[in-house]
Scaffold this motif. Sequence first.
Motif, PDB file in Angstrom:
ATOM      1  N   THR A   1       0.970  -0.988  -0.494  1.00 39.09           N
ATOM      2  CA  THR A   1      -0.390   0.311   0.273  1.00 39.09           C
ATOM      3  C   THR A   1       0.883   1.282  -0.273  1.00 39.09           C
ATOM      4  N   GLY A   2       0.899   1.521  -1.257  1.00 34.42           N
ATOM      5  CA  GLY A   2       1.349   3.559  -1.092  1.00 34.42           C
ATOM      6  C   GLY A   2       0.947   4.068   0.073  1.00 34.42           C
ATOM      7  N   THR A   3       1.546   4.495   0.239  1.00 40.88           N
ATOM      8  CA  THR A   3       1.525   5.898   2.006  1.00 40.88           C
ATOM      9  C   THR A   3       1.664   7.435   1.144  1.00 40.88           C
ATOM     10  N   GLY A   4       1.726   7.680  -0.449  1.00 43.01           N
ATOM     11  CA  GLY A   4       2.145   8.445  -1.087  1.00 43.01           C
ATOM     12  C   GLY A   4       3.189   9.923  -0.272  1.00 43.01           C
ATOM     13  N   GLU A   5       4.441   9.193   0.552  1.00 49.47           N
ATOM     14  CA  GLU A   5       4.948   9.655   1.213  1.00 49.47           C
ATOM     15  C   GLU A   5       6.420  10.148   0.066  1.00 49.47           C
ATOM     16  N   GLY A   6       6.402   9.518  -0.635  1.00 49.89           N
ATOM     17  CA  GLY A   6       7.687   9.281  -1.568  1.00 49.89           C
ATOM     18  C   GLY A   6       8.334   8.370  -2.070  1.00 49.89           C
ATOM     19  N   ALA A   7       9.414   8.048  -2.903  1.00 49.58           N
ATOM     20  CA  ALA A   7       9.949   6.956  -3.146  1.00 49.58           C
ATOM     21  C   ALA A   7      10.316   5.852  -2.004  1.00 49.58           C
ATOM     22  N   ALA A   8      10.134   4.906  -3.095  1.00 46.80           N
ATOM     23  CA  ALA A   8      10.363   3.264  -1.999  1.00 46.80           C
ATOM     24  C   ALA A   8      10.767   2.418  -3.263  1.00 46.80           C
ATOM     25  N   TYR A   9      11.754   1.352  -2.130  1.00 48.50           N
ATOM     26  CA  TYR A   9      11.781   0.416  -3.413  1.00 48.50           C
ATOM     27  C   TYR A   9      12.634  -1.036  -2.568  1.00 48.50           C
ATOM     28  N   GLY A  10      11.566  -1.867  -2.912  1.00 41.37           N
ATOM     29  CA  GLY A  10      11.137  -3.844  -2.191  1.00 41.37           C
ATOM     30  C   GLY A  10      11.553  -4.438  -3.018  1.00 41.37           C
ATOM     31  N   HIS A  11      11.648  -5.767  -2.100  1.00 38.31           N
ATOM     32  CA  HIS A  11      12.128  -6.816  -3.078  1.00 38.31           C
ATOM     33  C   HIS A  11      11.424  -8.114  -2.207  1.00 38.31           C
ATOM     34  N   THR A  12      10.779  -8.659  -3.201  1.00 41.10           N
ATOM     35  CA  THR A  12      10.533  -9.609  -2.599  1.00 41.10           C
ATOM     36  C   THR A  12      10.287 -11.015  -3.203  1.00 41.10           C
ATOM     37  N   LEU A  13      10.535 -12.322  -2.207  1.00 43.45           N
ATOM     38  CA  LEU A  13      11.479 -14.003  -2.524  1.00 43.45           C
ATOM     39  C   LEU A  13       9.991 -14.739  -2.698  1.00 43.45           C
ATOM     40  N   VAL A  14       9.256 -14.598  -3.658  1.00 38.48           N
ATOM     41  CA  VAL A  14       8.419 -16.319  -3.237  1.00 38.48           C
ATOM     42  C   VAL A  14       8.631 -18.060  -3.382  1.00 38.48           C
ATOM     43  N   LYS A  15       9.668 -18.689  -2.610  1.00 42.29           N
ATOM     44  CA  LYS A  15      10.381 -19.383  -3.283  1.00 42.29           C
ATOM     45  C   LYS A  15       9.482 -21.346  -2.924  1.00 42.29           C
ATOM     46  N   LEU A  16       9.097 -21.864  -3.977  1.00 41.33           N
ATOM     47  CA  LEU A  16       8.328 -23.209  -3.700  1.00 41.33           C
ATOM     48  C   LEU A  16       9.186 -24.499  -3.554  1.00 41.33           C
ATOM     49  N   GLU A  17       9.717 -25.308  -2.931  1.00 36.99           N
ATOM     50  CA  GLU A  17       9.924 -26.571  -2.972  1.00 36.99           C
ATOM     51  C   GLU A  17       9.723 -27.177  -3.092  1.00 36.99           C
ATOM     52  N   PRO A  18      10.454 -27.765  -4.439  1.00 42.09           N
ATOM     53  CA  PRO A  18       9.955 -29.020  -4.490  1.00 42.09           C
ATOM     54  C   PRO A  18       8.144 -29.481  -4.534  1.00 42.09           C
ATOM     55  N   MET A  19       7.691 -29.532  -5.000  1.00 39.85           N
ATOM     56  CA  MET A  19       6.805 -30.622  -5.757  1.00 39.85           C
ATOM     57  C   MET A  19       5.454 -29.815  -4.741  1.00 39.85           C
ATOM     58  N   ALA A  20       5.796 -28.784  -3.919  1.00 41.05           N
ATOM     59  CA  ALA A  20       4.903 -27.710  -3.650  1.00 41.05           C
ATOM     60  C   ALA A  20       3.962 -26.867  -4.073  1.00 41.05           C
ATOM     61  N   GLU A  21       2.828 -27.240  -3.871  1.00 42.49           N
ATOM     62  CA  GLU A  21       2.350 -25.544  -4.355  1.00 42.49           C
ATOM     63  C   GLU A  21       1.063 -24.806  -3.907  1.00 42.49           C
ATOM     64  N   ALA A  22       1.229 -23.627  -4.042  1.00 43.82           N
ATOM     65  CA  ALA A  22       0.797 -22.531  -4.041  1.00 43.82           C
ATOM     66  C   ALA A  22       0.470 -21.253  -4.913  1.00 43.82           C
ATOM     67  N   VAL A  23      -0.634 -20.758  -4.080  1.00 43.90           N
ATOM     68  CA  VAL A  23      -1.501 -19.351  -4.815  1.00 43.90           C
ATOM     69  C   VAL A  23      -0.984 -17.966  -3.940  1.00 43.90           C
ATOM     70  N   VAL A  24      -0.266 -17.005  -5.428  1.00 41.01           N
ATOM     71  CA  VAL A  24       0.646 -16.062  -4.544  1.00 41.01           C
ATOM     72  C   VAL A  24      -0.860 -14.280  -5.187  1.00 41.01           C
ATOM     73  N   VAL A  25      -1.213 -13.820  -4.367  1.00 43.80           N
ATOM     74  CA  VAL A  25      -1.928 -12.251  -4.422  1.00 43.80           C
ATOM     75  C   VAL A  25      -1.573 -11.491  -3.992  1.00 43.80           C
ATOM     76  N   LEU A  26      -0.283 -10.154  -5.488  1.00 45.65           N
ATOM     77  CA  LEU A  26       0.186  -9.160  -4.911  1.00 45.65           C
ATOM     78  C   LEU A  26      -0.821  -8.509  -5.251  1.00 45.65           C
ATOM     79  N   GLU A  27      -0.936  -7.682  -4.584  1.00 46.19           N
ATOM     80  CA  GLU A  27      -1.717  -6.404  -4.667  1.00 46.19           C
ATOM     81  C   GLU A  27      -1.294  -5.211  -4.483  1.00 46.19           C
ATOM     82  N   HIS A  28      -1.379  -4.122  -5.387  1.00 45.70           N
ATOM     83  CA  HIS A  28      -0.994  -2.829  -5.153  1.00 45.70           C
ATOM     84  C   HIS A  28      -1.896  -1.903  -5.263  1.00 45.70           C
ATOM     85  N   GLN A  29      -1.646  -1.113  -3.830  1.00 47.31           N
ATOM     86  CA  GLN A  29      -3.093   0.284  -3.935  1.00 47.31           C
ATOM     87  C   GLN A  29      -2.287   1.014  -3.428  1.00 47.31           C
ATOM     88  N   GLY A  30      -3.026   2.016  -3.756  1.00 50.72           N
ATOM     89  CA  GLY A  30      -2.291   3.892  -2.842  1.00 50.72           C
ATOM     90  C   GLY A  30      -1.691   4.778  -3.118  1.00 50.72           C
TER      91      GLY A  30
END
Lengths: 372, 257
Positions: A116-145
Amino acid sequence: MGLETKPLSTLHDKASYDVADFPVPTGREEEWRFTPLSRLKGLHTGAAASGGVAVQVDAAPEAVVETVGRDDQRLGRAYVPADRVSAQAYAAFEKAVVVTVPREAVASKPTVITVTGTGEGAAYGHTLVKLEPMAEAVVVLEHQGSAVYADNVEFVVGEGATLKVVSLQDWADDAVHVSHHHALLGKDATFRSFVVTLGGDLVRLSPSVSYEGPGGDADLTGLYFVDAGQHLEHRLLVDHSTPNCRSNVVYKGALQGEDAHAVWIGDVIIRVEAEGTDTYELNRNLLLTDGARADSVPNLEILTGEVAGAGHASASGRLDDEHIFYLQARGIPFEDARRLVIRGFFAQLLEKIELDELRERVFAKVEAELEK
Amino acid sequence: MSDSSRVRPGSTLEIRDLQVAVEDKEILRGVNLTVRAGETHAIMGPNGSGKSTLAYAIAGHPKYTVTGGQVLLDGADLLDMSVDERARAGLFLAMQYPVEVPGVSVSNFLRSAVTSVRGEAPKLREFAKDLKAGMDALSIDAAFAQRNLNEGFSGGEKKRHEILQLELLKPKIAVLDETDSGLDVDALRVVSEGINRFRSSGETGVLLITHYTRILRYVKPDFVHVFAGGRIVEQGGPELADKLEAEGYESYTKATA
């Protein structure tokens, strides 16, 4: 960690963690020529981070969520930044979110990462999603503000694992977002990406895929709706460097209003060793009004003679008069007919979102765009 | 039956001195024709004579420019109305080449059309029942309703679907543009039965445009008009169709060339 070059392909020729390896873009470079640099609010010239976003994670119980520092050894292993802003984000982020789904675990609900953006200037981010062998997952990235935000997201999909990602860019009107999504697929891994970009003044999202072993299967779907004055850019890169992998890219967008600008770049490389590759990419743009512009550039670079399939298609056009006439001839008023046809244009894409609740939400958002 | 309000006895379509151009080329050169409720008029003519232009101009296709004349439905000039207003006023055009509309399902389309024409959404259960009955009568498979509009339909399926709409929308006047073209005998029979069901009330008028006399054996016309060079050049009863069957259009095309 110096400059890596991959001279065999012209489509992905540079990668480095060091911002200095990338000159400040002038707008004349192939990879920047469509982007209005003056609206990046300094993301390409090293704007100082002032912590303008808040990140929240609502994780599946099977997933492990950590917030880690820059020195975490797991970060940056799947992806090396490929342009100036990406390198800037990599050099400047302070905390990274790491989501790990253990071996053979099947996530019982989606993991939702909300930025969520707070309107306070520049920001930098990093995300790692790691699925180990045979894992199953759903990931939702939401960006707002409201934000000026650059980030890199790494998806590491282990052997035989299945990761489905939905990335929703639903920013406020003044937001600027430059983002790289990189998926690294292990042997027989499955990756599904569904990108929905609706909000923001300028969004430049670059999803890329590479493969570590044979049998990888990537499906990248995108939907965007560009209003007056918006610049929404999607730059796809699928790098086939191992045999017998598959990729399918389908992006569709609608544009309406003065200076609505969509850019779609679809790069696919099939390297010499990637025999048996099966790839297809498609982009379609629906120009709903005058004054809107769509740039669509598919690039397919094939360096081996042994492909299972390779194709691309790109088309931008107006609503088909014959479609509208047919519906109107059955009594359906023009505005309703137009809505039906546009909804139909996106329908086959939306069906790919397997989460009912999310599909309905995206559908409602597209409907709301149509009402504007 | 349901919805008797839409079909008023005595509806009349009057085409008066209609002149139509396509991209500055004059196609219709003064067409006069009156279709009353209970009547079936066949318009026959060679290819390129302007038959389809007549159909599309009445329906309001943007490609056709009306340069003169009137088309009155119960006294109101259709030419002053938008395409959808004409349909809601009670006009129906069964198209020769129905377009494919990706992502719009048949059932969604039909429900939207019925809602628009009736001015209110049909009750869901009632609509489902009407739709099923309509599809059964035209030997249309139930799975059809979930398919995308005309997408991948065979020629016969497209035409059956047009007639299904005709029966659901119950217009005052139906213009059928070469509905018989491209149909095998079985499909022609099914489609003709649909048209006959539609006109059996005696409260609707039918303008049936065709190149061939074949369909007229199943859908008996009251009047036959020969179209050539953008106007009606001869009129008569059903016997005129027999003459055309025997002699073809040659004498008419020569006369107008």
